[in-house]
Design an enzyme around this catalytic site. Structure first.
Site, PDB file in Angstrom:
ATOM      1  N   ASP A  45       0.828  -1.203   0.000  1.00  0.00           N
ATOM      2  CA  ASP A  45       0.000   0.000   0.000  1.00  0.00           C
ATOM      3  C   ASP A  45       0.863   1.255   0.000  1.00  0.00           C
ATOM      4  O   ASP A  45       0.621   2.203  -0.756  1.00  0.00           O
ATOM      5  CB  ASP A  45      -0.924  -0.025   1.215  1.00  0.00           C
ATOM      6  CG  ASP A  45      -1.721   1.258   1.370  1.00  0.00           C
ATOM      7  OD1 ASP A  45      -2.613   1.517   0.546  1.00  0.00           O
ATOM      8  OD2 ASP A  45      -1.437   2.019   2.314  1.00  0.00           O
ATOM      9  N   GLU A 117      -2.057  -5.318  -3.581  1.00  0.00           N
ATOM     10  CA  GLU A 117      -1.088  -4.588  -2.757  1.00  0.00           C
ATOM     11  C   GLU A 117      -0.033  -5.534  -2.193  1.00  0.00           C
ATOM     12  O   GLU A 117       1.158  -5.180  -2.122  1.00  0.00           O
ATOM     13  CB  GLU A 117      -1.807  -3.861  -1.627  1.00  0.00           C
ATOM     14  CG  GLU A 117      -2.663  -2.700  -2.116  1.00  0.00           C
ATOM     15  CD  GLU A 117      -3.381  -1.991  -0.988  1.00  0.00           C
ATOM     16  OE1 GLU A 117      -3.690  -0.794  -1.153  1.00  0.00           O
ATOM     17  OE2 GLU A 117      -3.644  -2.621   0.065  1.00  0.00           O
TER      18      GLU A 117
END
Length: 225
Positions: A45, A117
């Protein structure tokens, strides 16, 4: 069987892991136990936000901070990540606990987004920032190229729906007109039927959702919105 699926996934994402366990971990939802992808997701992320932010900073040299932040938020939100996951057909590759498997976790946007992610985090750990940047930029290239500083925060489907509702008209109707290609590399042709237009708008994409959004954007343009 999973090994074959993992091989195909690596071809689709454009990166082959030297240590296959890293990919396996990136695809492991927390429902499988303590060895899951949450830490990789956290790392990915942060890296994704940086790489997309850097790409936007380079593309829009005169943009203000607020404009860049808004565009980045559109690019890294869960819905966009889930679209990318579906384009790569990540769903069948996910390792899920029994409960998540029964409830259709391999189709859930949040789980798909987290897996993308986590894969980014895994690539970074194995190959470093340059390789990771190259892969993420390739995945996002067409999306970032399509952006403008006046790109609205709401996607085209939402805006078209609100436009039709504001005029007491039936909601748009999206129909898959054609599906081409093998199961792992399909191309969808979608028609957007709008009561205020005499003919439907057609669009093609590697994801049904992306094709729907493209057809909605074309319909909005014809409606003068």
């Amino acid at each position: 069987m999973k090994d074959i699926i993992f091989e195909r996934l690596q071809s689709r994402i454009g990166y082959r892991f030297e240590q296959a366990e890293r990919l396996r971990l990136a695809l492991s939802h927390r429902s499988v136990g303590a060895q899951n992808n949450e830490r990789l997701e956290f790392l990915g992320d942060s890296i994704l936000n940086f790489i997309v932010g850097e790409a936007l900073f380079t593309k829009f040299t005169d943009a203000r901070e607020g404009q860049l932040s808004r565009l980045r938020a559109q690019m890294v939100k869960g819905e966009t990540l889930a679209e990318i996951a579906r384009e790569f057909d990540i769903g069948p590759c996910l390792l899920l606990g029994e409960g998540e498997m029964k409830s259709g976790g391999h189709r859930r946007d949040s789980i798909l987004a987290d897996a993308v992610e986590a894969i980014i985090g895994a690539i970074y750990i194995e190959a470093g920032m340059e390789t990771c940047r190259e892969r993420v930029q390739a995945w996002y290239q067409t999306r970032i190229e399509a952006l403008g500083l006046d790109t609205p925060a709401k996607d085209a489907k939402t805006r078209l729906q609100e436009y039709m509702q504001s005029r007491q008209q039936p909601l748009p109707d999206y129909r898959v007109a054609e599906v081409e290609g093998e199961a792992h590399a399909q191309v969808f042709t979608v028609e957007c039927h709008v009561s205020l237009l005499d003919t439907p708008e057609r669009a093609r994409a590697s994801s049904r959702r992306v094709a729907e959004k493209k057809s909605a954007a074309q319909a909005l343009k014809r409606l003068g919105v």
